[in-house]
Write an enzyme that holds these catalytic residues in place. Structure first.
Site, PDB file in Angstrom:
ATOM      1  N   GLU A  76       2.777   0.739  -4.128  1.00 21.24           N
ATOM      2  CA  GLU A  76       2.689  -0.574  -4.757  1.00 21.24           C
ATOM      3  C   GLU A  76       1.444  -0.630  -5.630  1.00 21.24           C
ATOM      4  O   GLU A  76       0.403  -0.073  -5.288  1.00 21.24           O
ATOM      5  CB  GLU A  76       2.584  -1.665  -3.685  1.00 21.24           C
ATOM      6  CG  GLU A  76       2.478  -3.059  -4.271  1.00 21.24           C
ATOM      7  CD  GLU A  76       2.594  -4.146  -3.217  1.00 21.24           C
ATOM      8  OE1 GLU A  76       2.298  -3.863  -2.055  1.00 21.24           O
ATOM      9  OE2 GLU A  76       2.975  -5.261  -3.573  1.00 21.24           O
TER      10      GLU A  76
ATOM     11  N   GLU B 227       7.957  -4.445   7.757  1.00 24.75           N
ATOM     12  CA  GLU B 227       8.016  -3.978   6.361  1.00 24.75           C
ATOM     13  C   GLU B 227       7.021  -2.832   6.205  1.00 24.75           C
ATOM     14  O   GLU B 227       5.902  -2.901   6.713  1.00 24.75           O
ATOM     15  CB  GLU B 227       7.634  -5.151   5.446  1.00 24.75           C
ATOM     16  CG  GLU B 227       7.335  -4.746   4.010  1.00 24.75           C
ATOM     17  CD  GLU B 227       6.928  -5.951   3.141  1.00 24.75           C
ATOM     18  OE1 GLU B 227       7.243  -7.107   3.477  1.00 24.75           O
ATOM     19  OE2 GLU B 227       6.273  -5.710   2.117  1.00 24.75           O
TER      20      GLU B 227
END
Ligand SMILES: *[C@@H]1O[C@H](CO)[C@@H](O)[C@H](O)[C@H]1NC(C)=O
Ligand SMILES: *[C@@H]1O[C@H](CO)[C@@H](O)[C@H](O)[C@H]1NC(C)=O
Ligand SMILES: *[C@@H]1O[C@H](CO)[C@@H](O)[C@H](O)[C@H]1NC(C)=O
Ligand SMILES: *[C@@H]1O[C@H](CO)[C@@H](O)[C@H](O)[C@H]1NC(C)=O
Length: 356
Positions: free
Chosen positions: A143, A138
């Site tokens: 974020e 990932e």
């Protein structure tokens, strides 16, 4: 003597080191009226990170219009519902989309945005993962949670991948073990020191562009606020040379994390959830917000969500020149893996699911 040795070593190097492609050609552009073609909508409540959110299906979104193309700008908007009065014990509607095509090692993802979601209880991400996560890894390019002021970037992998000797401009390294089983799956996290990389300051600066290079030699992320976007990117060129971009803000070289071993073709994801394992963790929430994440924000008239939206001019994907990096759409494959991650987190009862 030393010159001879140097020459010999130099000529061996290309055979031993992973090849460093730096020239990439455009393979896919998501923009304008067709932005939302080629993405699957999650269509379930957030059973991945325990957020107080329901991710609409494509059909539900046709009525709700939380994901749409703004006709005045031709930009894609992905937002949290800020007009519904949500009663106690119910979840609020939002969006999670994943690209049907996946993009293999040897790709560059360029996301040009004018606004990113922020606000108390809000947890947005622009990221990617392989269908059998944690196998295949990932990459979290963008974020944040609540009212933090800086973007955080991370990798999450199986055991054995660490950030080692990065060539990066950020000195804010939170953790270096990318193993999902270490540190409650925090991942190997680098924080962008620029406050224009998140929240209100990002929007006020006119947004910016993230470039993610997913190469055999390593994974690198560049961030440019609007006034600093280099011509190579703003010109919408059909190719990009990452060697012209300067030092990335975050870098995970293959020396500490063998990219071929830990990564596979990635599905690109935008999502916004609310509270949940990261934004809603008591200690995390209290760092930048007051009150209770669910009761004081999710419940009620939705006025807490007027800034909880992505405004995206385009996402472009480039592939290393002369190679095919597109792994054709298999919308059935990706969601299973994502659910796998959710059950894993739930089972482990983790509090700090950074970047899922
Ligand atoms: C990472 O470190 C930065 C700088 O010390 C800090 O502001 C940020 O909160 C940390 N992030 C996490 C997820 O701990
Ligand atoms: C960028 O260029 C591609 C072709 O290379 C074109 O399809 C696309 O519409 C352009 N996008 C913008 C935002 O100008
Ligand atoms: C919802 O948020 C949008 C911005 O995303 C804003 O334009 C709109 O006025 C808000 N709606 C309400 C009812 O406040
Ligand atoms: C999440 O919801 C989907 C759709 O109902 C389901 O197939 C999947 O098993 C669920 N995942 C978890 C972790 O509960």
């Amino acid at each position: 003597m030393s010159a001879r040795i140097f020459t010999a070593a130099a000529s061996l190097l290309p055979l031993l080191a992973p090849t460093a492609a730096s020239s990439y050609d455009l393979v896919k552009e998501y923009s304008g009226d067709s932005f939302f073609d080629g993405w699957s909508f999650y269509g379930n409540f957030d059973n991945l990170t325990n957020g107080d959110a329901t991710f609409l299906s494509s059909d539900e979104n046709k009525d709700a219009q939380l994901a749409y193309v703004d006709s005045s700008t031709s930009h894609a908007i992905i937002k949290v519902d800020n007009t519904t009065n949500v009663p106690f014990n119910e979840k609020r509607n939002t969006i999670r989309i994943a690209s049907e095509d996946r993009y293999d090692i040897g790709s560059v993802f360029v996301a040009d945005m004018y606004h990113v979601p922020y606000g108390c209880s809000v947890w947005p991400a622009w990221w990617s993962q392989a269908p059998d996560w944690p196998t295949g890894g990932e990459i979290d390019t963008f974020e944040g949670v609540n009212m933090v002021t800086m973007n955080q970037m991370a990798l999450h992998t199986e055991e054995g991948c660490t950030q080692n000797s990065p060539s990066q401009s950020s000195t804010l390294v939170n953790s270096t073990d990318c193993n999902y089983q270490a540190n409650e799956n925090e991942g190997c996290v680098v924080t962008d020191p620029e406050t224009q990389s998140y929240g209100e300051a990002f929007a006020k600066a006119g947004g910016g562009v993230w470039v993610t290079e997913f190469a055999e030699t390593g994974i690198s992320i560049w961030f440019y606020q609007r006034s600093d976007v280099p011509d190579a990117i703003s010109s919408n060129s059909s190719s990009i040379d990452t060697s012209s971009l300067g030092t990335p803000v975050a870098n995970w070289p293959t020396g500490g994390c063998d990219i071929d071993t830990y990564f596979e073709a990635q599905s690109l994801i935008f999502d916004i959830t609310l509270c949940g394992d990261f934004a809603g963790a008591d200690n995390v929430f209290a760092e930048t917000c007051t009150g209770y994440c669910y009761e004081d924000y999710v419940v009620g008239d939705g006025s807490a969500y007027n800034n909880a939206y992505f405004d995206i001019a385009s996402v472009r994907v480039y592939g290393a020149s002369g190679t095919n990096v597109v792994v054709g759409g298999d919308s059935a494959a990706a969601p299973n893996a994502e659910w796998g991650l959710g059950s894993l987190l739930t089972a482990a009862g983790l509090l700090l699911g950074v970047a899922l």
